[in-house]
Design a protein around this motif. Structure first.
Motif, mmCIF file in Angstrom:
data_model
loop_
_atom_site.group_PDB
_atom_site.id
_atom_site.type_symbol
_atom_site.label_atom_id
_atom_site.label_comp_id
_atom_site.label_asym_id
_atom_site.label_seq_id
_atom_site.Cartn_x
_atom_site.Cartn_y
_atom_site.Cartn_z
ATOM 1 N N SER A 192 0.806 -1.323 0.313
ATOM 2 C CA SER A 192 0.337 -0.539 0.024
ATOM 3 C C SER A 192 0.886 1.341 -0.138
ATOM 4 O O SER A 192 0.221 2.250 0.217
ATOM 5 N N LYS A 193 2.247 1.052 0.234
ATOM 6 C CA LYS A 193 2.631 2.247 0.404
ATOM 7 C C LYS A 193 3.043 2.780 -1.244
ATOM 8 O O LYS A 193 3.174 3.423 -1.176
ATOM 9 N N TYR A 194 3.061 1.711 -2.092
ATOM 10 C CA TYR A 194 3.484 1.664 -3.811
ATOM 11 C C TYR A 194 1.827 2.101 -4.428
ATOM 12 O O TYR A 194 2.016 2.376 -5.761
ATOM 13 N N MET A 195 0.437 1.162 -3.614
ATOM 14 C CA MET A 195 -0.633 0.978 -4.844
ATOM 15 C C MET A 195 -0.955 0.983 -4.100
ATOM 16 O O MET A 195 -1.386 0.507 -2.742
ATOM 17 N N ASP A 196 -2.659 1.588 -4.717
ATOM 18 C CA ASP A 196 -3.769 1.389 -3.797
ATOM 19 C C ASP A 196 -4.103 0.085 -4.117
ATOM 20 O O ASP A 196 -4.593 -0.678 -5.613
ATOM 21 N N VAL A 197 -4.448 -0.866 -3.334
ATOM 22 C CA VAL A 197 -4.890 -2.201 -3.876
ATOM 23 C C VAL A 197 -5.937 -2.656 -2.992
ATOM 24 O O VAL A 197 -7.154 -2.164 -2.508
ATOM 25 N N ASP A 198 -7.404 -3.786 -3.781
ATOM 26 C CA ASP A 198 -8.044 -3.418 -3.708
ATOM 27 C C ASP A 198 -8.095 -5.283 -2.798
ATOM 28 O O ASP A 198 -8.234 -6.591 -2.511
ATOM 29 N N THR A 199 -8.118 -4.432 -1.224
ATOM 30 C CA THR A 199 -7.792 -5.647 -0.419
ATOM 31 C C THR A 199 -8.724 -6.861 0.314
ATOM 32 O O THR A 199 -9.626 -7.665 0.252
ATOM 33 N N GLU A 200 -10.788 -6.160 -0.927
ATOM 34 C CA GLU A 200 -11.605 -7.110 -0.479
ATOM 35 C C GLU A 200 -11.565 -8.151 -1.580
ATOM 36 O O GLU A 200 -11.427 -9.276 -0.802
ATOM 37 N N ALA A 201 -10.618 -8.119 -2.900
ATOM 38 C CA ALA A 201 -10.481 -8.860 -3.807
ATOM 39 C C ALA A 201 -9.370 -10.153 -3.521
ATOM 40 O O ALA A 201 -8.584 -10.605 -4.077
ATOM 41 N N LEU A 202 -7.966 -9.286 -2.788
ATOM 42 C CA LEU A 202 -7.001 -9.919 -1.497
ATOM 43 C C LEU A 202 -7.158 -11.613 -1.678
ATOM 44 O O LEU A 202 -8.075 -11.787 -0.715
ATOM 45 N N ASP A 203 -6.546 -12.768 -2.057
ATOM 46 C CA ASP A 203 -6.339 -13.601 -2.268
ATOM 47 C C ASP A 203 -4.761 -14.221 -1.874
ATOM 48 O O ASP A 203 -3.496 -13.852 -2.416
ATOM 49 N N ILE A 204 -4.674 -15.141 -0.089
ATOM 50 C CA ILE A 204 -3.329 -15.667 -0.217
ATOM 51 C C ILE A 204 -3.275 -17.256 0.478
ATOM 52 O O ILE A 204 -4.162 -17.271 0.796
ATOM 53 N N GLN A 205 -2.344 -17.784 -0.430
ATOM 54 C CA GLN A 205 -2.342 -19.095 -0.436
ATOM 55 C C GLN A 205 -1.615 -19.715 -0.386
ATOM 56 O O GLN A 205 -0.216 -19.116 -0.801
ATOM 57 N N ILE A 206 -1.105 -20.646 0.606
ATOM 58 C CA ILE A 206 -0.428 -21.581 0.639
ATOM 59 C C ILE A 206 -0.011 -23.174 -0.141
ATOM 60 O O ILE A 206 -1.709 -23.314 0.311
#
Length: 93
Positions: free
Chosen positions: A48-62
């Protein structure tokens, strides 16, 4: 309430879905859901320091993937982070 509002997902349903997904991911990574949430929050904070991100659509997987030598299976972190806009200027301001 409009016709299409009937088909819209409710906020609490999305929150529950995200929590379940986080629980499943943390189980695969063999770490607690709290640690996975901290990782997610740290990733959002840095990007977020460098970009506006869509936190609602964020997907993190292992997931599990082959190691470089191909002899073992190791965990891998995959993040799908939709970018709304790139910020211009100094990120430290």
């Amino acid at each position: 309430m409009g016709f299409f509002d009937f088909f819209a997902k409710n906020k609490s349903g999305n929150v529950a879905k995200d929590r379940l997904k986080l629980l499943l991911v943390s189980d695969r990574a063999n770490c607690s859901p709290e640690i996975m949430e901290a990782i997610k929050n740290d990733i959002i904070k840095v990007i977020s320091k460098y970009m506006d991100v869509d936190t609602e659509a964020l997907d993190i997987q292992i997931t599990q993937t082959q190691s470089e030598d191909g002899k073992e299976v190791v965990p891998a972190l995959f993040a799908n982070i939709p970018i709304k806009d790139i910020k211009n200027g100094n990120p430290n301001k």
